[in-house]
Motif scaffolding. Structure first.
Motif, PDB file in Angstrom:
ATOM      1  N   UNK A   1       0.864  -1.184   0.000  1.00  0.00           N
ATOM      2  CA  UNK A   1       0.000   0.000   0.000  1.00  0.00           C
ATOM      3  C   UNK A   1       0.896   1.229   0.000  1.00  0.00           C
ATOM      4  N   UNK A   2       0.906   2.030  -1.052  1.00  0.00           N
ATOM      5  CA  UNK A   2       1.721   3.245  -1.071  1.00  0.00           C
ATOM      6  C   UNK A   2       1.174   4.273  -0.093  1.00  0.00           C
ATOM      7  N   UNK A   3       2.073   4.910   0.630  1.00  0.00           N
ATOM      8  CA  UNK A   3       1.678   5.920   1.610  1.00  0.00           C
ATOM      9  C   UNK A   3       2.441   7.205   1.318  1.00  0.00           C
ATOM     10  N   UNK A   4       1.902   8.082   0.493  1.00  0.00           N
ATOM     11  CA  UNK A   4       2.601   9.320   0.135  1.00  0.00           C
ATOM     12  C   UNK A   4       2.447  10.374   1.220  1.00  0.00           C
ATOM     13  N   UNK A   5       3.163  11.479   1.051  1.00  0.00           N
ATOM     14  CA  UNK A   5       3.002  12.599   1.979  1.00  0.00           C
ATOM     15  C   UNK A   5       1.584  13.145   1.891  1.00  0.00           C
ATOM     16  N   UNK A   6       1.147  13.453   0.684  1.00  0.00           N
ATOM     17  CA  UNK A   6      -0.213  13.956   0.469  1.00  0.00           C
ATOM     18  C   UNK A   6      -1.084  12.754   0.136  1.00  0.00           C
TER      19      UNK A   6
ATOM     20  N   UNK B   1       6.179   3.043   1.759  1.00  0.00           N
ATOM     21  CA  UNK B   1       5.318   1.951   1.308  1.00  0.00           C
ATOM     22  C   UNK B   1       5.057   1.019   2.480  1.00  0.00           C
ATOM     23  N   UNK B   2       3.788   0.651   2.657  1.00  0.00           N
ATOM     24  CA  UNK B   2       3.417  -0.308   3.686  1.00  0.00           C
ATOM     25  C   UNK B   2       3.263  -1.683   3.041  1.00  0.00           C
ATOM     26  N   UNK B   3       3.943  -2.675   3.579  1.00  0.00           N
ATOM     27  CA  UNK B   3       3.742  -4.051   3.137  1.00  0.00           C
ATOM     28  C   UNK B   3       2.969  -4.755   4.235  1.00  0.00           C
ATOM     29  N   UNK B   4       1.684  -5.031   3.939  1.00  0.00           N
ATOM     30  CA  UNK B   4       0.772  -5.582   4.945  1.00  0.00           C
ATOM     31  C   UNK B   4       0.509  -7.041   4.622  1.00  0.00           C
TER      32      UNK B   4
ATOM     33  N   UNK C   1     -10.423  -7.008  -6.511  1.00  0.00           N
ATOM     34  CA  UNK C   1     -11.539  -7.943  -6.517  1.00  0.00           C
ATOM     35  C   UNK C   1     -11.265  -9.190  -5.676  1.00  0.00           C
ATOM     36  N   UNK C   2     -10.019  -9.650  -5.626  1.00  0.00           N
ATOM     37  CA  UNK C   2      -9.742 -10.880  -4.892  1.00  0.00           C
ATOM     38  C   UNK C   2      -8.831 -10.680  -3.687  1.00  0.00           C
ATOM     39  N   UNK C   3      -8.089  -9.578  -3.641  1.00  0.00           N
ATOM     40  CA  UNK C   3      -7.126  -9.358  -2.562  1.00  0.00           C
ATOM     41  C   UNK C   3      -7.775  -8.531  -1.440  1.00  0.00           C
ATOM     42  N   UNK C   4      -7.963  -9.082  -0.242  1.00  0.00           N
ATOM     43  CA  UNK C   4      -8.635  -8.332   0.842  1.00  0.00           C
ATOM     44  C   UNK C   4      -7.828  -7.157   1.362  1.00  0.00           C
ATOM     45  N   UNK C   5      -6.530  -7.134   1.137  1.00  0.00           N
ATOM     46  CA  UNK C   5      -5.722  -6.014   1.631  1.00  0.00           C
ATOM     47  C   UNK C   5      -5.956  -4.771   0.793  1.00  0.00           C
ATOM     48  N   UNK C   6      -6.059  -4.952  -0.499  1.00  0.00           N
ATOM     49  CA  UNK C   6      -6.180  -3.810  -1.400  1.00  0.00           C
ATOM     50  C   UNK C   6      -7.429  -2.993  -1.107  1.00  0.00           C
ATOM     51  N   UNK C   7      -8.565  -3.673  -0.954  1.00  0.00           N
ATOM     52  CA  UNK C   7      -9.831  -2.969  -0.739  1.00  0.00           C
ATOM     53  C   UNK C   7     -10.292  -3.001   0.708  1.00  0.00           C
ATOM     54  N   UNK C   8      -9.573  -3.681   1.585  1.00  0.00           N
ATOM     55  CA  UNK C   8      -9.997  -3.814   2.973  1.00  0.00           C
ATOM     56  C   UNK C   8      -9.037  -3.190   3.959  1.00  0.00           C
TER      57      UNK C   8
ATOM     58  N   UNK D   1      -5.814  -2.531   3.859  1.00  0.00           N
ATOM     59  CA  UNK D   1      -4.920  -1.484   3.361  1.00  0.00           C
ATOM     60  C   UNK D   1      -5.617  -0.158   3.214  1.00  0.00           C
ATOM     61  N   UNK D   2      -6.826  -0.165   2.669  1.00  0.00           N
ATOM     62  CA  UNK D   2      -7.585   1.075   2.510  1.00  0.00           C
ATOM     63  C   UNK D   2      -7.935   1.685   3.862  1.00  0.00           C
ATOM     64  N   UNK D   3      -8.348   0.830   4.810  1.00  0.00           N
ATOM     65  CA  UNK D   3      -8.714   1.320   6.139  1.00  0.00           C
ATOM     66  C   UNK D   3      -7.528   1.965   6.841  1.00  0.00           C
ATOM     67  N   UNK D   4      -6.379   1.308   6.797  1.00  0.00           N
ATOM     68  CA  UNK D   4      -5.188   1.854   7.442  1.00  0.00           C
ATOM     69  C   UNK D   4      -4.773   3.178   6.795  1.00  0.00           C
ATOM     70  N   UNK D   5      -4.835   3.236   5.483  1.00  0.00           N
ATOM     71  CA  UNK D   5      -4.484   4.458   4.768  1.00  0.00           C
ATOM     72  C   UNK D   5      -5.437   5.601   5.128  1.00  0.00           C
ATOM     73  N   UNK D   6      -6.714   5.281   5.277  1.00  0.00           N
ATOM     74  CA  UNK D   6      -7.707   6.300   5.641  1.00  0.00           C
ATOM     75  C   UNK D   6      -7.478   6.808   7.052  1.00  0.00           C
ATOM     76  N   UNK D   7      -7.096   5.936   7.963  1.00  0.00           N
ATOM     77  CA  UNK D   7      -6.824   6.356   9.346  1.00  0.00           C
ATOM     78  C   UNK D   7      -5.611   7.278   9.404  1.00  0.00           C
ATOM     79  N   UNK D   8      -4.583   6.978   8.599  1.00  0.00           N
ATOM     80  CA  UNK D   8      -3.412   7.858   8.534  1.00  0.00           C
ATOM     81  C   UNK D   8      -3.806   9.217   7.971  1.00  0.00           C
ATOM     82  N   UNK D   9      -4.688   9.218   6.963  1.00  0.00           N
ATOM     83  CA  UNK D   9      -5.150  10.474   6.360  1.00  0.00           C
ATOM     84  C   UNK D   9      -5.903  11.324   7.373  1.00  0.00           C
ATOM     85  N   UNK D  10      -6.734  10.696   8.212  1.00  0.00           N
ATOM     86  CA  UNK D  10      -7.489  11.438   9.223  1.00  0.00           C
ATOM     87  C   UNK D  10      -6.551  12.107  10.219  1.00  0.00           C
ATOM     88  N   UNK D  11      -5.544  11.363  10.679  1.00  0.00           N
ATOM     89  CA  UNK D  11      -4.578  11.943  11.619  1.00  0.00           C
ATOM     90  C   UNK D  11      -3.766  13.057  10.954  1.00  0.00           C
TER      91      UNK D  11
END
Length: 460
Positions: free
Chosen positions: A258-263, A299-302, A405-412, A414-424
């Motif tokens: 999961x890429x984690x950019x500055x912005x 980059x986060x490797x989950x 579609x098949x990888x739970x990290x991509x849409x599950x 990973x997305x949740x963790x990225x969103x939490x970082x964005x909120x902070x």
């Protein structure tokens, strides 16, 4: 006709004033006069009886009305505006009794309110003034709004992303430059600005992608091959599960990057109102820090399993990690493994190191396991496959270009963790000093050509 009018003694009249006449001889002229007098008396008695009945009816109605109110928990109250309308109807010449009947009130209240005319008129006028002031639009921050709108339009021309934090920060900067009194604009004023200028939250133009329906045959074939070719094999083994097959949930692992950019959020922005004739062909765009720069920040490797998960998150920073002090390494969180790579990518060297350092301790108690991977170049390489096989693992690759579609990290996860970082991050950027530091850091990273100097900046 010489006989006098007389009431029969058998009459059951209730009137105490009933007339009684006796027969007596008299002249014809006097008889006519007596008849007229009797008729007048009868008419007068009838009028009196009608008046008495009407008074009795009014009295009974008033008593019934008072009895209905007596003992009630709450009397009905009328405001000044209602009372003023009643007085206005009286002024129009409508009868007081009719006004009371039309409005369902007692006539005595109308008489009472007529004596309180001045107080009622003043109260109604005061209430109307308050209602008018409440609904009137406030122009307290109009000058700030005008300058903020101009600043927003200028930023859009440069392709800058405009978020709520951006509006809030720049509105306070404009307010301080205008007044210099230390006061700040509340967030409610920014919401008012968005509504007043009809600003909408828009998404940037999406790239054309293959329709998901086209992956259905590939995914069906992939699931069938996985179930029949791997999950159901090894039924003769003692650890074979009757429900889950060869690999129960604790032996199934997924891994993805999961890429984690500055912005983090670069896909939405606030935009000014667009003319109706231009909406059809209008596209929303936001300039990015640079091509591929969002993956070079971090980059986060989950990796995780559905149950009994003990895998730590791997964070891949950009750089070599040679200048990191021992004190900083001790400060790392125990649930995170830190890796270094020149471009913050999961290349073959880093991926093999991840297998030996992060994955191996988590699966040491298992006799075998399956690792679901995408078709990343490093993960299809022979060194990575051999490293996984040495710790009793089997790699199973998913359908290419369909990880959402098949990888739970991509849409599950990973997305949740990225969103939490964005909120902070958004909370941190609400501070005016922080957002200025952030923007300055991005400019320095984008404009710097010295790779070593870039690494030092990022480590700060």
């Amino acid at each position: 006709m010489h006989r006098f009018w007389a009431h029969s003694k058998e009459s059951k009249s209730s009137s105490s004033d009933s007339l009684k006449f006796t027969a007596a001889p008299t002249q014809s002229g006097s008889v006519e006069n007596d008849v007229k007098e009797v008729l007048k008396q009868l008419i007068s008695d009838a009028d009196k009886v009608c008046e008495d009945k009407e008074k009795d009816a009014n009295k009974a109605a008033n008593q019934l009305s008072k009895a209905g109110r007596r003992g009630s928990k709450k009397r009905k109250q009328y405001d000044f505006i209602f009372k003023a309308k009643i007085l206005d109807q009286i002024d129009q010449g409508i009868n007081q009794r009719d006004v009371a009947l039309q409005n369902g009130i007692d006539e005595s209240l109308v008489s009472k309110w007529k004596g309180q005319r001045k107080e009622i008129i003043d109260g109604a006028a005061s209430k109307h003034r308050k209602l008018f002031a409440k609904n009137r639009k406030s122009g307290k921050h109009n000058q700030v709004f005008v300058r903020l709108h101009a600043k927003m339009v200028e930023s859009h021309r440069k392709g800058m992303k405009v978020s709520f934090s951006w509006l809030y920060t720049h509105a306070n900067k404009i307010k301080m430059a205008m007044d210099n009194d230390g006061s700040r604009i509340p967030k409610a004023a920014i919401v008012k600005f968005i509504r007043q200028y009809k600003i909408k939250l828009r998404r940037v133009q999406r790239k054309k992608r293959t329709e998901k329906v086209s992956f259905i045959p590939k995914l069906m074939n992939w699931h069938c091959t996985l179930r029949e070719g791997l999950i159901k094999t090894g039924s003769q083994k003692p650890n074979y599960d009757s429900k889950w097959g060869r690999f129960p949930p604790e032996k199934r692992f997924n891994v993805d990057q999961v890429p984690l950019p500055f912005a983090i959020d670069r896909k939405t922005t606030y935009e000014v109102e667009i003319p109706k004739e231009e909406k059809r062909y209008h596209k929303v765009w936001v300039s990015n820090p640079g091509s591929g720069l969002e993956k070079r920040q971090c980059t986060l490797q989950i990796a995780f399993s559905p149950v009994k998960d003990s895998l730590r998150i791997a964070v891949i920073f950009r750089g070599t990690g040679k200048r990191i002090t021992a004190d900083e390494i001790k400060a790392y969180d125990s649930d995170v493994d830190v890796y270094w790579q020149e471009n913050a990518w999961a290349d073959t060297k880093m991926s093999v190191e991840w297998v030996n350092r992060t994955l191996a301790p988590a699966v040491a108690h298992l006799d075998e396991f399956i690792l679901f991977c995408d078709n990343l170049e490093a993960q299809v390489s022979l060194p990575f496959q051999e490293a996984v096989r040495r710790i009793n693992g089997i790699i199973w690759y998913g359908v290419a270009n369909a990880t959402d579609l098949w990888q739970p990290i991509d849409a599950g996860a990973g997305y949740l963790l990225k969103k939490m970082v964005d909120i902070e991050q958004q909370k941190w950027l609400e501070d005016e000093e922080n957002i200025e530091k952030w923007l300055a850091l991005l400019v320095m990273v984008n404009n710097c050509d010295d790779e070593m100097f870039k690494t030092d900046i990022l480590l700060l």
